[in-house]
Design a protein around this motif. Structure first.
Motif: not given
Length: 95
Positions: A66-92
């Motif tokens: 579960t911890a390993a899966g959470g780690f991989l999900a956190a990496i995906g979430g960090a990529y989505l919120s930090l890199y993909y749009p270039g800025s934080w948007n509500e409801g991203l």
């Protein structure tokens, strides 16, 4: 650039994390089906009584998975919120 079409050039700009993700998916698929730890992890998840009879620690294995899966999900979430749009948007992530 080899193309004058802006949409095509933008679509072909692939981040290195994409290739890392594809490689990680292939390694995990192989690891879960062909290695001792992968087979033990699958055994703990599917047949807990059999895993207990073989001496595997159910709780520790499940927490680690579960911890390993959470780690991989956190990496995906960090990529989505930090890199993909270039800025934080509500409801991203659309909820």
């Amino acid at each position: 650039a080899w193309s004058s079409n802006d949409r095509l050039r933008h679509a072909l700009q692939i981040n290195a994390l994409f290739f890392i993700g594809v490689a990680l998916a292939l390694v995990l698929q192989w690891g879960l089906s062909a290695t001792r730890w992968g087979l033990a992890l699958r055994l703990v998840g599917d047949h807990a009584e059999t895993a207990r009879a073989l001496g595997y620690r159910l709780t520790g294995t499940r927490i680690a998975a579960t911890a390993a899966g959470g780690f991989l999900a956190a990496i995906g979430g960090a990529y989505l919120s930090l890199y993909y749009p270039g800025s934080w948007n509500e409801g991203l992530s659309s909820g």
